[in-house]
Design a protein around this motif. Structure first.
Motif, short mmCIF file in Angstrom:
data_model
loop_
_atom_site.label_atom_id
_atom_site.label_comp_id
_atom_site.label_asym_id
_atom_site.label_seq_id
_atom_site.Cartn_x
_atom_site.Cartn_y
_atom_site.Cartn_z
N ARG A 177 0.80 -1.31 0.00
CA ARG A 177 0.01 -0.01 0.17
C ARG A 177 1.09 1.10 -0.16
O ARG A 177 0.62 2.39 -0.82
N LEU A 178 2.00 1.21 0.90
CA LEU A 178 2.74 2.46 1.11
C LEU A 178 3.55 2.90 -0.45
O LEU A 178 3.24 3.84 -1.06
N HIS A 179 3.98 1.69 -1.03
CA HIS A 179 4.63 1.81 -2.36
C HIS A 179 3.51 2.23 -3.45
O HIS A 179 3.95 3.42 -4.03
N GLU A 180 2.63 1.68 -3.26
CA GLU A 180 1.55 2.00 -4.50
C GLU A 180 1.00 3.33 -4.24
O GLU A 180 0.74 3.93 -5.25
N SER A 181 0.87 3.89 -3.10
CA SER A 181 0.35 5.30 -2.72
C SER A 181 1.39 6.23 -3.43
O SER A 181 1.05 7.43 -3.54
N PHE A 182 2.69 5.77 -3.73
CA PHE A 182 3.56 6.84 -4.19
C PHE A 182 3.77 6.55 -5.80
O PHE A 182 4.75 7.07 -6.37
N GLY A 183 2.82 5.84 -6.35
CA GLY A 183 2.99 5.53 -7.71
C GLY A 183 3.88 4.47 -8.14
O GLY A 183 4.11 4.18 -9.29
N PHE A 184 4.32 3.51 -7.14
CA PHE A 184 5.14 2.28 -7.66
C PHE A 184 4.42 1.26 -8.32
O PHE A 184 2.94 1.27 -7.78
N GLU A 185 4.84 0.61 -8.99
CA GLU A 185 3.85 -0.44 -9.72
C GLU A 185 4.58 -1.72 -9.88
O GLU A 185 5.78 -1.85 -10.03
N LYS A 186 3.95 -2.80 -9.58
CA LYS A 186 4.54 -3.92 -9.23
C LYS A 186 4.99 -4.48 -10.69
O LYS A 186 4.57 -4.37 -11.67
N ALA A 187 6.34 -5.04 -10.62
CA ALA A 187 7.12 -5.19 -11.93
C ALA A 187 7.64 -6.71 -11.88
O ALA A 187 8.03 -7.18 -12.96
N GLY A 188 7.45 -7.50 -10.67
CA GLY A 188 7.82 -8.79 -10.85
C GLY A 188 7.38 -9.53 -9.42
O GLY A 188 7.31 -8.93 -8.25
N HIS A 189 7.42 -10.96 -9.53
CA HIS A 189 7.22 -11.55 -8.30
C HIS A 189 7.93 -12.86 -8.49
O HIS A 189 8.16 -13.45 -9.40
N PHE A 190 8.63 -13.14 -7.32
CA PHE A 190 9.46 -14.23 -7.42
C PHE A 190 9.16 -15.40 -6.10
O PHE A 190 9.00 -14.68 -4.91
N SER A 191 8.83 -16.62 -6.53
CA SER A 191 8.15 -17.50 -5.64
C SER A 191 9.22 -17.99 -4.67
O SER A 191 10.20 -18.70 -5.39
N GLU A 192 8.99 -18.27 -3.67
CA GLU A 192 9.84 -19.19 -2.73
C GLU A 192 11.34 -18.97 -2.99
O GLU A 192 12.10 -19.79 -2.77
N VAL A 193 11.85 -17.73 -3.10
CA VAL A 193 13.04 -17.31 -3.20
C VAL A 193 14.05 -17.28 -1.79
O VAL A 193 15.10 -17.06 -1.78
N GLY A 194 13.13 -17.15 -0.58
CA GLY A 194 13.76 -17.04 0.60
C GLY A 194 13.20 -17.96 1.69
O GLY A 194 12.08 -18.28 1.36
N ARG A 195 13.88 -18.31 2.59
CA ARG A 195 13.63 -19.19 3.67
C ARG A 195 13.80 -18.52 4.96
O ARG A 195 14.92 -18.45 5.15
N LYS A 196 12.82 -18.21 5.74
CA LYS A 196 13.05 -18.00 6.96
C LYS A 196 12.13 -18.40 8.06
O LYS A 196 10.78 -18.22 7.64
N PHE A 197 12.32 -18.53 9.34
CA PHE A 197 11.19 -19.08 10.32
C PHE A 197 10.56 -20.35 9.49
O PHE A 197 9.28 -20.46 9.72
N GLU A 198 11.25 -21.39 8.75
CA GLU A 198 10.99 -22.71 8.54
C GLU A 198 9.73 -22.55 7.41
O GLU A 198 8.95 -23.33 7.35
N GLN A 199 9.81 -21.25 6.82
CA GLN A 199 8.78 -21.13 5.71
C GLN A 199 9.37 -20.35 4.36
O GLN A 199 10.26 -19.80 4.46
N TRP A 200 8.92 -20.99 3.08
CA TRP A 200 9.18 -20.39 1.99
C TRP A 200 8.75 -18.87 1.85
O TRP A 200 7.48 -18.95 1.96
N LEU A 201 9.33 -17.95 1.24
CA LEU A 201 8.91 -16.58 1.08
C LEU A 201 8.92 -16.20 -0.35
O LEU A 201 10.30 -16.49 -0.97
N ASP A 202 7.91 -15.43 -0.72
CA ASP A 202 7.99 -14.67 -1.99
C ASP A 202 8.56 -13.44 -1.81
O ASP A 202 8.43 -12.83 -0.76
N VAL A 203 9.13 -12.77 -2.98
CA VAL A 203 9.42 -11.41 -2.98
C VAL A 203 9.04 -10.80 -4.28
O VAL A 203 8.91 -11.38 -5.27
#
Length: 162
Positions: free
Chosen positions: A129-155
């Protein structure tokens, strides 16, 4: 409460460290897993502020957040693009401080940069919400590229052309 936004000082390292270490220990917002020392933060301040702005937000004399930019990629052709980062004290959400701080960072970057990149661990509705309120637009989505607290995380990557 009035907010003061100013350039970071080396003496801010302890307060910044406390804010950031909360997120290292209690969230997946950062992919760092080992808490830092104020000296670690001081070294980052020295390194980053050689080329990019780093701002802190103060309310009633206490640092309640910070925002900075950094290098997007190493290759020289990327030199007009910067990655933006913002963290607020976990008790300071919903007061408008993040928007004021993020606006100040964007304005500090405007003269020297063409594109800003936001990198967000997903899900994170507040940061999106913060980024989009300043005109940022989604440019990419990477699935399960990080692992922390025993879970796979998207970026997700959000970008804004200045």
């Amino acid at each position: 409460m009035e907010l003061l936004i100013r350039p970071v000082q080396h003496t801010d390292a302890e307060a910044i460290c406390a804010i950031y270490n909360y997120y290292i220990s209690h969230s997946a917002i950062t992919f760092e897993e080992i808490t830092l020392t104020p000296e670690d933060i001081k070294q980052r301040i020295i390194s980053i502020t050689q080329s990019y702005p780093w701002l802190v937000a103060e309310a009633e004399g206490k640092i309640i957040g910070y925002a900075y930019a950094g290098q997007w990629k190493l290759r020289s052709a990327y030199r007009h693009t910067a990655e933006v980062t913002i963290y607020l004290d976990n008790k300071q959400f919903g007061k408008g401080y993040g928007k004021q701080l993020f606006q100040a960072l964007i304005e500090a970057l405007r003269p020297n940069f063409h594109v800003l990149m936001g990198v967000i661990t997903l899900p994170n509705a507040a940061s999106v919400r913060l980024h989009e309120s300043f005109g940022f637009e989604k440019a990419g989505h990477f699935s399960e590229v990080g692992r922390k607290f025993e879970q796979w995380l998207d970026v997700g990557y959000w970008q804004k052309t200045l």
